[in-house]
Design a protein around this motif. Structure first.
Motif, mmCIF file in Angstrom:
data_model
loop_
_atom_site.group_PDB
_atom_site.id
_atom_site.type_symbol
_atom_site.label_atom_id
_atom_site.label_comp_id
_atom_site.label_asym_id
_atom_site.label_seq_id
_atom_site.Cartn_x
_atom_site.Cartn_y
_atom_site.Cartn_z
ATOM 1 N N ALA A 21 4.441 -0.317 -10.159
ATOM 2 C CA ALA A 21 4.814 -1.497 -10.942
ATOM 3 C C ALA A 21 5.388 -1.086 -12.290
ATOM 4 O O ALA A 21 6.309 -1.746 -12.812
ATOM 5 C CB ALA A 21 3.601 -2.405 -11.135
ATOM 6 N N GLU A 22 4.879 -0.023 -12.864
ATOM 7 C CA GLU A 22 5.414 0.469 -14.131
ATOM 8 C C GLU A 22 6.866 0.920 -13.991
ATOM 9 O O GLU A 22 7.615 0.935 -14.963
ATOM 10 C CB GLU A 22 4.559 1.620 -14.658
ATOM 11 N N ALA A 23 7.245 1.287 -12.772
ATOM 12 C CA ALA A 23 8.627 1.703 -12.513
ATOM 13 C C ALA A 23 9.513 0.518 -12.108
ATOM 14 O O ALA A 23 10.662 0.712 -11.714
ATOM 15 C CB ALA A 23 8.660 2.770 -11.420
ATOM 16 N N GLY A 24 8.960 -0.695 -12.189
ATOM 17 C CA GLY A 24 9.767 -1.877 -11.892
ATOM 18 C C GLY A 24 9.775 -2.291 -10.444
ATOM 19 O O GLY A 24 10.611 -3.107 -10.029
ATOM 20 N N THR A 25 8.859 -1.771 -9.650
ATOM 21 C CA THR A 25 8.820 -2.086 -8.222
ATOM 22 C C THR A 25 7.985 -3.333 -7.951
ATOM 23 O O THR A 25 6.956 -3.554 -8.595
ATOM 24 C CB THR A 25 8.219 -0.897 -7.445
ATOM 25 N N ARG A 26 8.408 -4.129 -6.992
ATOM 26 C CA ARG A 26 7.612 -5.273 -6.532
ATOM 27 C C ARG A 26 6.598 -4.755 -5.526
ATOM 28 O O ARG A 26 6.952 -4.223 -4.476
ATOM 29 C CB ARG A 26 8.540 -6.306 -5.887
ATOM 30 N N VAL A 27 5.309 -4.915 -5.838
ATOM 31 C CA VAL A 27 4.233 -4.286 -5.064
ATOM 32 C C VAL A 27 3.323 -5.346 -4.461
ATOM 33 O O VAL A 27 2.921 -6.301 -5.141
ATOM 34 C CB VAL A 27 3.394 -3.343 -5.956
ATOM 35 N N THR A 28 2.984 -5.147 -3.185
ATOM 36 C CA THR A 28 1.964 -5.956 -2.519
ATOM 37 C C THR A 28 0.885 -5.035 -1.981
ATOM 38 O O THR A 28 1.191 -4.044 -1.307
ATOM 39 C CB THR A 28 2.547 -6.794 -1.370
ATOM 40 N N VAL A 29 -0.369 -5.342 -2.294
ATOM 41 C CA VAL A 29 -1.521 -4.576 -1.811
ATOM 42 C C VAL A 29 -2.283 -5.437 -0.816
ATOM 43 O O VAL A 29 -2.635 -6.590 -1.121
ATOM 44 C CB VAL A 29 -2.456 -4.168 -2.977
ATOM 45 N N TYR A 30 -2.560 -4.895 0.357
ATOM 46 C CA TYR A 30 -3.377 -5.575 1.361
ATOM 47 C C TYR A 30 -4.738 -4.877 1.440
ATOM 48 O O TYR A 30 -4.822 -3.692 1.770
ATOM 49 C CB TYR A 30 -2.694 -5.547 2.724
ATOM 50 N N GLU A 31 -5.777 -5.598 1.106
ATOM 51 C CA GLU A 31 -7.140 -5.079 1.102
ATOM 52 C C GLU A 31 -7.964 -5.827 2.142
ATOM 53 O O GLU A 31 -8.028 -7.055 2.148
ATOM 54 C CB GLU A 31 -7.764 -5.248 -0.292
ATOM 55 N N ALA A 32 -8.609 -5.068 3.045
ATOM 56 C CA ALA A 32 -9.325 -5.698 4.154
ATOM 57 C C ALA A 32 -10.587 -6.418 3.708
ATOM 58 O O ALA A 32 -11.016 -7.378 4.355
ATOM 59 C CB ALA A 32 -9.672 -4.633 5.195
ATOM 60 N N HIS A 33 -11.210 -5.973 2.620
ATOM 61 C CA HIS A 33 -12.446 -6.604 2.158
ATOM 62 C C HIS A 33 -12.137 -7.755 1.206
ATOM 63 O O HIS A 33 -11.011 -7.943 0.765
ATOM 64 C CB HIS A 33 -13.335 -5.560 1.478
ATOM 65 N N ARG A 34 -13.182 -8.475 0.841
ATOM 66 C CA ARG A 34 -12.969 -9.642 -0.008
ATOM 67 C C ARG A 34 -12.733 -9.273 -1.467
ATOM 68 O O ARG A 34 -12.280 -10.105 -2.256
ATOM 69 C CB ARG A 34 -14.151 -10.609 0.092
ATOM 70 N N THR A 35 -13.043 -8.036 -1.832
ATOM 71 C CA THR A 35 -12.779 -7.558 -3.191
ATOM 72 C C THR A 35 -12.171 -6.168 -3.114
ATOM 73 O O THR A 35 -12.494 -5.388 -2.208
ATOM 74 C CB THR A 35 -14.065 -7.488 -4.032
ATOM 75 N N PRO A 36 -11.297 -5.816 -4.049
ATOM 76 C CA PRO A 36 -10.768 -4.452 -4.084
ATOM 77 C C PRO A 36 -11.854 -3.472 -4.533
ATOM 78 O O PRO A 36 -12.922 -3.864 -4.993
ATOM 79 C CB PRO A 36 -9.642 -4.538 -5.129
#
Length: 393
Positions: A21-36
């Protein structure tokens, strides 16, 4: 790079997300649990336990990175009086001082250890049998392995030096590692990272229905989970097998801060010595780890721990108000056998825009540093590949 998908929202995944994100990228994180958080989560409730003993080593690259971004937060310093309550289990008894042969200085001046020789054989050649055995056991605090002496001398020596550094490199995040994760999540969200929780992705094909596919993918899961996700059974590397014991006791004056077992790898640490906020007033929170071999059972590790508790924490059974035992299998980082280094582990770049990060991949460092270094490297490789593709286009 216009778009990056990350599978897994633990320490490695969040490091990669912030870096991208610091490099200007659009990022999506998929986390299987209810909290990271992954293995860096801190339990909710009155006893703020991590998944096994956790510490940040000040000499590592992530220390600087976190500090530069204001993510370290308040640390929990160890009071000088507690530092004097460090105990060594040796020849069946607890001692206040390390044995003369242990080596902190003797092993430091012994030159760079060889990769191809096991630690026990190498250390025995100049420090003697007993000192070599005790040094290997002490290094177990950063290895979670039942037989550190059988591992590569170079691998064990690095961890021994980091664990035995003066002044100590190990520091503690006040409130547990969950506080650090919370700050990382907040930073990622501020930068526009989208974090989808309770979102289990079973394969790369499954991404098409979630975000339309396309763009590089970073797999930031445990190595066994990555092998299933990428359908690549070659993604394996040796790790430890360790019994984890968490205890809450009624406090008692004189309880030790640490017991390091020099007769066999094992470590007990009273985490409320540096951070009383981890347990209610009057209670002490203890986290311990006892590595077990392939033929041993969880009960064997628990018995080892209880023998040490009998020596160091008189009346601990009557004082116990909460307890949890578990076995960590392949969840304590990579260990390198003689003839191998971190470069021989599964590569970060898996080809076709897929990158692998975590604590068992081809990146240097100790424990969580491997996760951090591999995450930064994966983003760097993805950015470079995107730049080259844009030039060729």
């Amino acid at each position: 790079m216009r778009k990056l998908t990350i599978i897994g929202g633990g320490f490695a995944g969040l490091t990669a997300a912030i870096t991208a994100a610091e490099a200007g990228t659009r990022v999506t994180v998929y986390e299987a649990h209810r909290t990271p958080g992954g293995r860096a989560r801190t339990a909710e409730g009155p006893y703020r336990t991590n998944e096994g003993p956790h510490a940040l080593y000040a000499g590592g690259p992530h220390w600087t990175w976190l500090g530069q971004r204001g993510l370290l937060g308040p640390l929990a310093p160890l009071p000088p009086a507690e530092a004097l309550r460090f105990r060594f289990h040796r020849a069946g008894a607890l001692r206040r001082t390390p044995p003369l042969g242990l080596l902190r200085q003797s092993l430091r001046t012994a030159g760079k250890a060889p990769v191809d020789l096991d630690f026990h054989t190498w250390a025995r050649g100049f420090a003697g049998e007993r000192a070599a055995r005790e040094a290997a056991a002490y290094a177990g605090v950063a290895l979670f392995h039942h037989d550190p002496g059988a591992l590569s001398a170079r691998f064990v020596q690095e961890r021994l030096h980091r664990a035995a550094a003066v002044p100590p490199e190990a520091h503690y995040v006040r409130g547990g590692w969950g506080e650090l994760i919370g700050r990382m999540v907040a930073r990622a969200c501020e930068m526009g990272v989208r974090i989808e929780t309770s979102a289990r992705v079973e394969s790369l094909d499954g991404l098409d229905g979630l975000d339309g596919g396309g763009g590089p993918v970073i797999v930031a899961t445990s190595l066994p989970a990555a092998a299933r996700f990428l359908r690549d059974p070659s993604l394996t590397w040796e790790s430890g097998r360790t019994v984890l014991v968490d205890l809450a006791l009624h406090g008692r004056k004189g309880d030790p801060f640490v017991i390091s077992d020099l007769d066999a790898p094992g470590w007990i640490e009273r985490f409320t010595a540096q951070d009383p906020s981890l347990a209610p007033a009057g209670h002490q929170l203890i986290q311990a780890q006892f590595p077990i071999g392939p033929g041993a059972t969880g009960a064997d590790g628990v018995a080892h721990g209880e023998r040490l508790l009998d020596l160091g924490f008189p009346g601990w059974r009557e004082r116990t108000v909460w307890r949890r035992d578990s076995v960590a299998q392949g969840r304590t980082g990579a260990v390198d056998r003689p003839g191998t280094t971190w470069r021989d582990r599964p590569a970060v770049d898996r080809g076709d825009g897929v990158y692998l990060v975590g604590d068992q991949v081809a990146a240097p460092g100790v424990l969580s540093e491997v996760s951090f270094t591999s995450a930064v490297e994966a983003v760097s490789l993805a950015l470079r590949a995107d730049h080259l593709a844009a030039r060729h286009a």
